[in-house]
Write an enzyme that holds these catalytic residues in place. Structure first.
Site: not given
Ligand code: NAG
Ligand code: NAG
Ligand code: NAG
Length: 261
Positions: A37, A53
């Protein structure tokens, strides 16, 4: 048979899993997730940015986003505990974005800074992130582990990582769909060979990266080859037969090289 299996899967009731990860295994698992992450074993409560995203701002522990409503949930619960805070003013806009599944960030001027400020200055905000993350990701993942009949920490961590990245929703790329496809392929949940089932699940997840089902993921699939590296890391742990998730674990993929103690 299939009907029965699906009934079992969808009958997961409200109770907590009887057998989650030990505190030490959970920390190690969260550090592995954090490598992918945030490229560090430190869990990032303070960061908040648009990673383009399609989900608006991605913030805090394992990426609460403004489009999916989880960032709204964190700010709402935090404001419930601390009514005066620098994030409270964004609540109406966060609610709107969540309801519309919108990646619009134009009404969130200053939001990343306010998030950063709250995380660095108030322990309660970090704790709230832990609580929301547990109820959205860790607790559901441990319930899926029960459904699958997983005993290993490795398998439980693989489900936790999957739910962090794919979510627990009913869309075509969520954990429930990937789990379901694995159940169908394996003809049921784990009976005697847990490692084989976990491998089938990880392969199913890799397959989902190559052939995403939902439009938002099809649109952003150019980033997915890198994402799929995290599944490679779990395959490495499985191949090393480290079912108890003992440390240290060397996470080494194309984009990451880190020792998780
Ligand atoms: C929102 O997502 C759409 C489709 O994925 C994309 O074209 C657009 O640039 C995004 N807008 C913002 C503000 O991120
Ligand atoms: C919240 O967590 C971050 C780590 O991401 C840490 O730097 C910060 O000091 C924590 N906040 C408080 C008030 O402890
Ligand atoms: C589970 O998988 C089967 C076979 O691919 C499919 O027909 C069914 O719709 C799936 N169910 C859910 C709830 O995803």
């Amino acid at each position: 048979m299939l009907f029965l299996i699906i009934t079992i899967i969808y009958c997961i009731c409200g109770q907590l899993s009887a057998n989650g990860l030990s505190p030490e295994q959970k920390l190690r698992c969260e550090r592995i997730i954090s490598v992918f992450e945030s490229d560090t074993i430190q869990i990032k409560y303070t960061e908040c940015e648009d990673i383009v995203d399609g989900r608006g701002y991605t913030c805090g522990k394992f990426g609460f986003t403004t489009a999916t409503g989880d960032a709204y949930e964190v700010v709402k619960q935090y404001t419930g505990k601390k009514p005066v805070n620098s994030l409270a003013e964004y609540l109406p806009e966060l609610k709107r974005l969540a309801e519309e599944f919108s990646n619009d960030t134009t009404g969130l001027v200053g939001f990343p800074d306010a998030w950063h400020l709250s995380a660095t200055s108030d322990r309660v905000f970090n704790e709230t992130q832990d609580e929301v993350s547990a109820s959205m990701s860790y607790n559901p993942a441990m319930k899926w582990a029960d459904v699958a009949h997983f005993k290993s920490a490795m398998g439980k961590c693989a489900l936790y990582d999957c739910i962090i990245q794919h979510g627990n929703g009913n869309d075509g790329d969520g954990l429930p769909a990937i789990f379901n496809r694995t159940v169908v392929k394996e003809g049921g949940v784990v009976t005697d060979n847990e490692g084989k089932w976990i491998r089938a699940f990880l392969d199913m997840r890799q397959d989902d990266f190559k052939h995403p089902h939902d439009q938002i993921n099809i649109d952003h699939r150019d980033k997915w080859p890198e994402h799929s590296e995290r599944v490679d890391a779990f395959i490495d742990i499985l191949n090393a037969a480290n079912m108890d998730l003992n440390g240290p674990i060397h996470v080494k993929t194309g984009h990451h090289d880190m020792i998780v103690p």
